[in-house]
Structures are given as structure tokens and as C-alpha cells.
Design a protein around this motif. Structure first.
Motif: not given
Length: 237
Positions: A58, A74, A138
Motif C-alpha cells: 500500500d 488509501w 489499486a
């Protein structure tokens, strides 16, 4: 070929759920109460390598992302796994799962039980996230579309099948029920907004399949080692 509508594209993504690792024989056996302690230990230890890879993945997505609003949303994924002051994250919760099944933190954190196939699959996923566009990375997270079902099935079946597991260890699964649903909507919106042409949409399906391959391959390695008793290099000894 004309592009699918937004609704058709989303349905195509959701149809990939038939390849989710909940249907892998190793996982089917585990949720059916057929796994031994050794198999549960092996799964927990190997899956931990995946857990610690996720926030690094991430962070790689955020490093490649040029849109502030996306990064601001995010970043919650990293906090969910790494934790914040006063609240344990998913990595800590997984360590407690390990303790609940009778392992020590040292055993899990050392990665001494991580199989080469699992390590290779997780590292491939991380390298993809580092090198792909942030929108592609993503999109790869959309296996979360199918995650709530797998967490709920564990919460429903494990206490009955494995009464020797301390119930406090199930906190990770409980937390992910809500977190996964929140995360998937964000990742889904990014994917539906970005992949517009038919060629792009089919590329997105290939990306999602790649992530499904990663999860399935991890269980292939575990099944070989813990079900068929053929760990790496067993035939060389």
C-alpha cells in the motif's frame, strides 16, 4: 469492441470471485474442520508473510500516486495493518491469532516456516505494486470484493471445528469484515473510473486474475507441504 458499461464491467470483476482462494482444496478442508494443528500452524505462519507485505504494498501504491485525495484515503489501509497509538492493527491481531493457535510470536515473526512458494508469490505481488501504475495496483486489491465471505466463514465454522483455538484470536477476522467492505468500494471506484475502454477493462480483469493467482499459489505451496507432506526439497534429502 465496444467498452462494457460501468455496471457490466463491475459484474465482470465480481465474476472473478469463482477463482477466489476460498475454493482451494486446502482452504475448503480448513473451513470444513479437517485440518490438523500442524496445518493450521503452517497456514498462520505463511499467511503472516502476506500480512506484513500488505502495508508495504500500500505504501508503494501511495508512492506512485499523484492524487492527494486518493492518498488521503488509501493511507487508512496502512494504519489498519500497522496500527496507531491506542489501537492495534491487523499485524498485531494476526500475531494474536498465532498465539491463539499455540504458536509463539518468535516463531511467526522469524518467518522460519515461510515456504519458498509463498515467499515468491508475495514478493511478486509487492514488485507488481511497485512497478505498475497506481491505478493498476489499486485494481489488484479488488480480491477484497470476496474477502468478507471468507472472514465470515471462518468466524462461523472455526469455533465449532477447532475448539482448541482461543476465541480471542479471531479479532483479525472480525475487524476485516468492516474494513474490507470499506476498502473495496474505494478500489472499485478507482478501477471503474480509470479503465474505460474495452482493452483497458480486459487488462483490469487480467490484473485481478494475477492477484487471484497469487493467493491460490500460496495455498498450492501449503497443500504440497502440509497435506501431501512434500515440503520444498523433500526429494533431495
Amino acid at each position: 469492441m465496444s467498452a462494457w458499461s460501468r455496471e457490466e464491467f463491475e459484474q465482470k470483476l465480481r465474476e472473478k470471485g469463482k477463482y477466489y482462494h476460498i475454493y482451494h482444496p486446502f482452504h475448503v478442508a480448513m473451513n470444513g474442520g479437517e485440518s490438523s494443528r500442524e496445518q493450521i500452524h503452517g497456514w498462520v505462519a505463511n499467511r503472516f508473510y502476506y500480512q506484513v507485505t500488505i502495508p508495504i504494498k500500500d505504501a508503494a501504491i501511495m508512492a506512485n500516486c499523484t492524487e492527494r485525495d486518493v492518498r488521503r484515503e488509501w493511507v487508512q489501509r496502512i494504519l489498519d495493518h500497522d496500527g496507531v497509538d491506542g489501537e492495534e492493527g491487523g499485524i498485531e491481531a494476526w500475531l494474536r491469532l498465532g498465539e491463539a493457535v499455540g504458536m509463539t510470536r518468535e516463531q511467526i515473526v522469524s518467518h522460519e516456516q515461510v515456504l519458498p512458494g509463498v515467499r515468491f508469490a508475495c514478493d511478486a505481488y509487492l514488485n507488481f505494486a511497485r512497478r505498475a501504475s497506481w491505478q493498476e495496483a489499486a485494481c489488484s486489491s479488488l480480491t477484497e470484493l470476496f474477502a468478507p465471505k471468507i472472514h465470515q466463514s471462518r468466524l462461523d465454522s472455526w469455533p465449532t471445528h477447532y475448539p482448541w483455538i482461543n476465541a480471542e484470536g479471531y479479532q483479525y477476522f472480525r475487524k476485516r469484515l468492516s474494513e474490507a467492505r470499506r476498502d473495496v468500494q474505494h478500489g472499485l471506484n478507482i478501477t471503474l473510473d480509470h479503465f474505460k475502454t474495452r482493452e483497458q477493462q480486459e487488462h483490469a480483469l487480467d490484473i485481478l486474475q494475477f492477484k487471484l493467482d497469487v493467493l491460490w499459489t500460496m495455498l498450492d505451496a501449503m497443500q504440497l507441504a502440509y497435506t501431501y507432506n512434500e515440503p520444498p526439497f523433500h526429494s533431495c534429502r
